[in-house]
Design a protein around this motif. Structure first.
Motif, PDB file in Angstrom:
ATOM      1  N   ARG A  34      35.008  48.916  34.854  1.00  0.00           N
ATOM      2  CA  ARG A  34      34.056  49.870  35.150  1.00  0.00           C
ATOM      3  C   ARG A  34      34.303  50.748  36.623  1.00  0.00           C
ATOM      4  O   ARG A  34      34.477  51.673  36.829  1.00  0.00           O
ATOM      5  CB  ARG A  34      32.628  49.367  35.455  1.00  0.00           C
TER       6      ARG A  34
ATOM      7  N   ARG B 229      40.332  52.987  22.161  1.00  0.00           N
ATOM      8  CA  ARG B 229      38.978  53.286  22.794  1.00  0.00           C
ATOM      9  C   ARG B 229      38.272  52.162  22.044  1.00  0.00           C
ATOM     10  O   ARG B 229      37.208  51.733  23.174  1.00  0.00           O
ATOM     11  CB  ARG B 229      38.502  54.669  22.573  1.00  0.00           C
TER      12      ARG B 229
ATOM     13  N   LEU C 208      37.498  58.810  35.260  1.00  0.00           N
ATOM     14  CA  LEU C 208      37.942  58.657  33.950  1.00  0.00           C
ATOM     15  C   LEU C 208      36.824  58.655  32.908  1.00  0.00           C
ATOM     16  O   LEU C 208      35.697  58.272  33.073  1.00  0.00           O
ATOM     17  CB  LEU C 208      38.901  57.604  33.523  1.00  0.00           C
ATOM     18  N   THR C 209      36.914  58.800  31.476  1.00  0.00           N
ATOM     19  CA  THR C 209      36.215  58.681  30.406  1.00  0.00           C
ATOM     20  C   THR C 209      36.923  57.449  29.581  1.00  0.00           C
ATOM     21  O   THR C 209      37.815  57.099  30.096  1.00  0.00           O
ATOM     22  CB  THR C 209      36.145  59.702  29.366  1.00  0.00           C
ATOM     23  N   TRP C 210      36.030  56.710  28.843  1.00  0.00           N
ATOM     24  CA  TRP C 210      36.348  55.583  28.208  1.00  0.00           C
ATOM     25  C   TRP C 210      37.665  55.889  27.424  1.00  0.00           C
ATOM     26  O   TRP C 210      38.616  55.237  27.574  1.00  0.00           O
ATOM     27  CB  TRP C 210      35.263  54.822  27.411  1.00  0.00           C
ATOM     28  N   PRO C 211      37.856  57.086  26.680  1.00  0.00           N
ATOM     29  CA  PRO C 211      39.128  57.342  25.921  1.00  0.00           C
ATOM     30  C   PRO C 211      40.367  57.351  26.878  1.00  0.00           C
ATOM     31  O   PRO C 211      41.569  56.980  26.726  1.00  0.00           O
ATOM     32  CB  PRO C 211      38.987  58.645  25.311  1.00  0.00           C
ATOM     33  N   ASP C 212      39.959  57.800  28.282  1.00  0.00           N
ATOM     34  CA  ASP C 212      40.919  57.963  29.442  1.00  0.00           C
ATOM     35  C   ASP C 212      41.587  56.679  29.672  1.00  0.00           C
ATOM     36  O   ASP C 212      42.531  56.406  29.953  1.00  0.00           O
ATOM     37  CB  ASP C 212      40.661  58.749  30.460  1.00  0.00           C
TER      38      ASP C 212
ATOM     39  N   GLN D 140      35.835  49.583  24.391  1.00  0.00           N
ATOM     40  CA  GLN D 140      34.502  49.258  24.426  1.00  0.00           C
ATOM     41  C   GLN D 140      34.027  47.787  24.108  1.00  0.00           C
ATOM     42  O   GLN D 140      33.034  47.460  24.621  1.00  0.00           O
ATOM     43  CB  GLN D 140      33.934  50.301  23.488  1.00  0.00           C
TER      44      GLN D 140
ATOM     45  N   LYS E 164      37.199  53.028  35.716  1.00  0.00           N
ATOM     46  CA  LYS E 164      36.786  54.381  35.145  1.00  0.00           C
ATOM     47  C   LYS E 164      36.164  55.403  36.157  1.00  0.00           C
ATOM     48  O   LYS E 164      36.319  56.325  36.275  1.00  0.00           O
ATOM     49  CB  LYS E 164      35.670  54.014  34.222  1.00  0.00           C
TER      50      LYS E 164
END
Length: 77
Positions: free
Chosen positions: A14, A35, A22-26, A39, A17
């Protein structure tokens, strides 16, 4: 909704991020994993492996990484 396990790994995911926006895909791309795996680790379904915790500590500037390394027991080759 299931409550998240508050482990060092999930906190570091977290923090990484948020710190870099960043996004979770990043995050997944940065770590070289899918991804869905990120998650699953963040949700507590899987533990964050120690080598990712180590990398995330470096990326987020957590100084304990050096203490962790110093205390790591290396096998004699």
């Amino acid at each position: 909704m299931r409550e998240l396990k508050k482990t060092a790994g999930t906190k570091l995911l977290r923090l990484f991020k948020v710190k870099y926006g960043l996004t979770w895909p990043d995050v997944a791309k940065s770590l070289g994993i899918s991804r869905s795996r990120v998650q699953d680790m963040y949700s507590g379904k899987y533990n964050v492996p120690h080598y990712y915790v180590f990398m995330l500590r470096i990326y987020t500037g957590i100084p304990e990484v050096y203490e962790t390394y110093k205390n790591y027991k290396h096998k004699d080759l």
